[in-house]
Structure formats: structure tokens, C-alpha cells
Enzyme design. Sequence first.
Site, short mmCIF file in Angstrom:
data_model
loop_
_atom_site.label_atom_id
_atom_site.label_comp_id
_atom_site.label_asym_id
_atom_site.label_seq_id
_atom_site.Cartn_x
_atom_site.Cartn_y
_atom_site.Cartn_z
CG ASN A 67 -6.54 7.56 -0.26
OD1 ASN A 67 -7.37 6.84 0.27
ND2 ASN A 67 -6.67 8.88 -0.33
CD GLU B 115 -2.61 1.34 2.58
OE1 GLU B 115 -3.30 2.35 2.76
OE2 GLU B 115 -2.58 0.38 3.38
CD GLU C 216 -6.18 -0.86 6.36
OE1 GLU C 216 -5.36 -0.12 5.80
OE2 GLU C 216 -7.32 -0.49 6.69
CG ASP D 73 -8.70 2.05 3.39
OD1 ASP D 73 -8.44 1.02 4.04
OD2 ASP D 73 -8.04 3.10 3.50
CD GLU E 288 -5.84 1.04 0.25
OE1 GLU E 288 -6.05 1.91 1.12
OE2 GLU E 288 -5.00 0.15 0.38
#
Length: 862
Positions: A393, A334, A512, A455, A425
Amino acid sequence: MITKKKILVVEDNAINRMMLEEILSPEYTMLEAENGQEALSVLEREQDTVSLILLDIVMPVMDGYTFLSIVKADPVLSSIPVIVTTNSDSEEDEVTALSHGATDFVIKPYKPQIILHRIASIISLRETAAMINLVQYDRLTQLYSKEFFYQKVREAFAQHPEQRYDLLCSDIENFKLVNDVFGLPAGDKLLCDLADLLLRHAGHHGICGRIQADQFVCLLERDWDYTDDMFIESAEEINALSKPMTVVIKWGIYPIEDKSLSVEQMCDRAILAAHSIKGQYGKYFATYDDALRGKLLRQQAITDNMESALAGGQFEVYLQPKYRIADERLAGAEALVRWNHPEWGLQLPGEFIPLFEKNGFITKLDQYIWDRACAILRDWDDRGLPPISISVNVSRADIYNADLADILTHTVEKYGLPPSRLHLEITESAYTENPSQIILTVSRLRELGFIIEMDDFGSGYSSLNMLNEMPIDVLKLDMKFIQNETAKPQSQGALRFIMALARWMHLDVVAEGVETRSQLERLREIGCDYVQGYYFAKPMPCGEFQELLKKQEEIAALELEEAWKSKDELPERVLLVVDEDPQYRAAVRGTFEDQFQIAEAENETAAMDCLNRHKGKLAAVILSMTLPGVGDPTLLQTLLRERSVWEVPIIATGPAGSSCELTALQLGANDFESKPHQQESLRRRTLRVIQNAAAWRRERALRDEAFRDYLTGLLNRRGLDAAAASLRMEDTPIAVYLFDLDHLKEINDTFGHQEGDQIIKTFSDLLRSHTREGDFLCRLGGDEFVAVIKRMSSEATALKKGEEICRAVQQDCRSGRIQATCSAGLVLWDGAGTMAEAVDQADQALYRAKANHKGGCCLWKG
């Protein structure tokens, strides 16, 4: 054409009205009423258009004084000026008229020039006052307007320089929601109630204004201490008036020490104090202090530096490793951003991202990170490193950019990457703001080949129905959600539910914030796919991540070399090279001949021949995308379509910078190597994809084993649940049978469990012979079996099939003198509800079948 102003003449004497008509008509439009009652009726119709009233005092029905008292008591009518006309010139009559609210006093008989002058003068004064009022006062609340409030505060400072003051600012939380839910009139009433409260509490010691929307401000002389009770009492007073709404108001206080500041700056500081406690339960007011001042200055410094920082490359991409739970191998990353400022040092995203989201700079920063992520992937590919993906993102602001799809597509094409390498995301809460807009935008991105990740799942409020409509591929579980759930063994059902939901929707799940081994094992137990968190690694600079990736690949290569030493572990040792260039094929042969038997093909016909000759022995295929017949790309599609070789990995090759790579990966090739290339790079890619394929086969074998009954090889309960999740509407109607073997206990007791097990195996073979390959067969346990037969044409056909199986049992299942029989319950399922509910209904039908007679099939009809 200029419209004449209207004057209402209230006079019972017709002659006087005629005289006034003659005087006024050249300049005004005259409305007439013979008494006060009739005048009120006229005003009810014309109140917004009447500029002035000429009023006689002595009249029948309702006299002038009574009419005047009623008009001045009405907040709408009271602003209309009134000139009293009378025959009396006594001072007492004039005082009486003025005390009742009259604006002027005129004696009859009328003098045209005098009365016209007075009318014009009074109307002009009224209009001027109205304009001043419009500028000075807020139309809705009648508090001072923003600009006039600033002026009044400056005047107060000048008139009382020794006085110390505080500035209070109110902010209603979620005021937009009040308007949306209860309507604008309810919102306006709430604002008026709050304005009245300010005026009552400020009294003669304060100045109150409305500076915007739901924000009010008040200048108070500093002669009291502020307490929670004071603001709680105010909130209760407002909520008592605004039922059924529950209103939360935050107050910010700025103690004025420096009067040289602009009043606007003072208000900004009070508002900042109010915003600092927004969303905090039990916090009613906050005072602006040095800490808030530092925060304000810090935010301004960040804003001043952001453009130059982006231009100067100060924003750096850090990568958070993502690991596959099945083998704990690195599977992706990520992309996170860090700001490496030359003076401030390394800044974490929590310091600047929220501010960028507010001021709109986030869109520029996001596009920069997308570009850097693609550049990193391209560099890794050129170095021959594993082709993993990077998640980036996509902010809320990006979603509303009409050019988003074009920007992302251009970015991946710029670096010659397939869109699937860039995972997008989007936070869960973004989906709830404008679902139709975001679904439309994200659907388009998904159609282009991008992988969509939701997310922070578990932190927002998306409904299950909305979740079902969302175009997503991956669920990322919120960090706090994972930590809380795995910390409470007694309340972990939610995680199982989420995993079942993800499987039903065919989504991968990433957890996560995994920090401990126990959390990892818990997630492994419930079937989570990937994890990231400090247990494995913190976010790191790209160089460190690249070394981690290289190290893992070296370990994997050594493991594969060790595996090749054992023929039993890897019997498929043929490498098929399909390429039109004989020199290229020779080079590949030299690279791999110590590890594989090499098969070569120069065209599509030869490739298909090799494919058939070495079926079941192929380790991998190296396939040229420029081979005649592949460009369309027939051979690659055939390779992927061939059931016997669908597990064999394919490494496509082709010229760099062409569309070959994108085409190959979209069609399902496992990897792509650009020509020309180093043979060592090809060797590493080939060994890697072979290893991944072997790991996938092992994982699938383990999964199949977990889903199978050890005795019969049929599905077990877990396998039935997984199979049911793959059913589609085109499979309906579905016949769900629950079979029960009669007399099995008697056989076990008489001849032993080994004989009973043989009856169970015989029945499982019988089920296979009476159903199709695509149907689902399950042993629930003991002597109960489920058969799920797709696309059953009718109830009659389904019953016939059930009876057929029951009769076959009577013929084939016997142990000594004991005849095994079978009863069955059947439900024709349309896909509504769950498989468990369908099996339960079949169980009810089975009970009725047993009650009637053993050896038959009964249909459930509710």
C-alpha cells in the site's frame, strides 16, 4: 513618523472652527464640515480613520441631533465617539445629547486644556475597548473568542456551582467545499447565520463561542431534552438563509458531570461526539458517553504505543494470496499489516490504520512494510521459490513525500530486486484529491519500473477521462462492488463494461473479496485476470504463505514430470546452455541430461548457431550475463527479438549482488539465478519457467480459438473487438469494409450447405490474398465479412481495393451455373468512436451498394 489621529469637527461657525483648529492642530489632524449632511459625506470617505467627532447641535441643512441619530444607527459608524459642543449649559440639553448617543458634552466657549484632556481620554477608552473586544469576541461572528469563552464558562461554574450544564458543539460537514464552490463571502455569511441562530436559541441561558473555523460551541443550562426535531428545525432555518447551498450540520453534546475537567477537554469531547456521526445520513446529534470515552482512551493508547511497537517489531506482515483465474494457480500476494501487541494481542488494521493516517505515522509504517516485503521476496529468491510479486500500500501521505521515488528505489536496490516485483497499490479516491500531483508522482514511479495498481476501483468517483490519463497497470475492483454485482444477475453490465475498459487500456484486472465459486465463475466468464478472497485463502503469516508457495511448486513439478512422459505433449526437449565456463556447462548437463537433449555454447557465435540449428525445438535457454558480448547485452536482446524463439523462456545467470539481475529482468528474461548456486535450485527454476511458458501457450491457444471462426479461421465478432482494441493512431486512416456474398442462399438451397461452405472458405482465402498480414479479417456470421485495412492512403485507393476484391469474387467464386458475387460498403475511419460504429457506417454504405447494383463497392460519406 507617528501619524496624527483624525478628528472630525462639525460646526457651522467658521470662527469656532478656526479656534478648534488652533487648539487641536499640534496633536491631531482636523477634518471640517459645516453641517450634518456634509459630515456624513466626509465619514463616507474617512470612516475607518476618524477617531472622534466634535459636533455642534444647531446647524443648517441637518442639525446635530439628526446627524447623531443617523450615525448611531449605522453599525460601522456607531463605534466612533461623539462629543457634543453647545452654548447651553442646561442639564436638559446635556441629557438630550447623551440620550441620542453622545459620549460627552462640552460647553462653549472652548477651554483648550479641558477639551484636549477629554478628547485624549475618550480616544484612549475607545482604543482600549476595541482591543478588549478584539480579544474577547470573534471578529466575524461577534461570538466569544475561544479563550474568552473558556473564561466565561469557568466563571459560570464558580457563580452557580449547583447548576447542571451541557456543552453543545456544531460541525459543518464539508465546509471547505462551501468556500471552494460558493466563495469565501458565502462561507462567511453561513457562519454568521449559524452564530445568530445560536444566540437566538441560547438566549440568556447560555454562553456561545467560536472555537475554530466552522466549529461553534454553546454552554446551556440543562433544562430540556434534545430531540432530532430540534436540530432538524435549526438545519431548515439555516438552509433557508443559505440557498442555493444545502448545509449539513452535526451536533455533539457533552453532559458536564465533572467540572474539574478543563473546558478545552469538555469541548474536545463534544467535538468527538459530533465527529462520531459525520457522514451518517439521518443522524443529527450524538451525546458523548462511556463508549466514546473508551474510544478516545483507546486512540490515545494506540498513539502512545505506536513508536515503540515499530521499534520492537510488533507490526507483522500478513500476505493475502492472489490467484490467476485461468489455471487457479498462486500468482502473487498483497502485503497487509497486523499489530501483534504483547498485551492486547493481534490487532486488525481497521483498529489503528485510520488513526495513523490522521496523525501521519502511516508514512513510517508504510516504509517499514515496503522494506519487509522486499526482504521476504529476497529470502524466497534465495530459497529458489517462484519469483512472484508482492503488492504494498502507498498511502495518500506518501504521495506528497518529495523523496518517495528515492525511498522506494533504495528499498528494492537494497535487496537486489527489480522494481517490477514490488506492486504499488494506490486507492482510487486518492487520485481525485490532487490529480495533477498524483499523476506526476506515479508516472515517475512507473518510469522507474514499479507496477502501479489502482486499489478499490468502483468505490471512488474518478471520471473516465481522468482514468485514461492515470499511469496505472492494474485495476483492483472494490470488494463490495464485486459482491453486489455478482449477486445481481440482472444488473451485471457494469462488470462487463469495466472489463472492456481495462482491455482497451491494456490493464490487468484483480477482483478482491471473492468468497464463492459462483463469483469466481462469473469473473472467469467476463475475462477477469486475477482474484483474491476467502474462497481461496484468508490473509496469513509469511511462513504459512511460504509453505503454500512451496506446495504449489511441488505439485507443478510433478505435473510437469508427468507431462514429459508423453512425447506428444512436449516435443521441444532441447535445453540450450550458453556459458563461458566449461565446468559450469558440465554441471548443468549432469543436472538435466535425463530430461533434455543438452546443447552447449561458449560464446555468442556458437549460441546463435545452436539457436538456428534447434529452432522450434528449444524448451529453454540458460544464459550467462557475463558471457563476452552479453554484457552490452547483445545476445539476450537478439534472443528476445528472434520471432522464431520469442516464446522460449530464458533463465539468466550472473554473480550475486551485481546489476546483472536487474538488467536481465528489465530486458525480458523470465528468471535469474545468482552464481554460485545449488544445481537443484537451478533445476527447480528452469522447470518452473518451462511450465509457465507451456501454460501461457495453452492459454493463448484457447484464447485464439475463442476469437476465431471455426469454418474460415478468420476472426469472429469477439476476436474483432479484441483486435480493434490494439489499433493505434499511427494505423489511421483505416479502411473498414463490410462484404456481403450475394446468391449464397441460392447456392445453399440448390447445391446444399457443403457447397455454400466451400464458397465461404474460398472467399476467406481470397480476402487473405488481397490484404496484408497485419490487417484484420473477420467473419461476422453467415455471408458477412469485415476487413480492416490499416494505413489506407486515400478514399480513391480504398475504393479501388474494394472494387478489386469484388471483381475477384466474380472470377473465382462459382458453383455450377450460379455465379457468386460480392457487394461491399466502405468507411475510412480516423479512430474516433468505436469499431462497432464504423462497421455500422460501412453497413449503410453496403445497403446503397446493393441498391445500385450487385457486385460493387460504395463509400460512406455520412
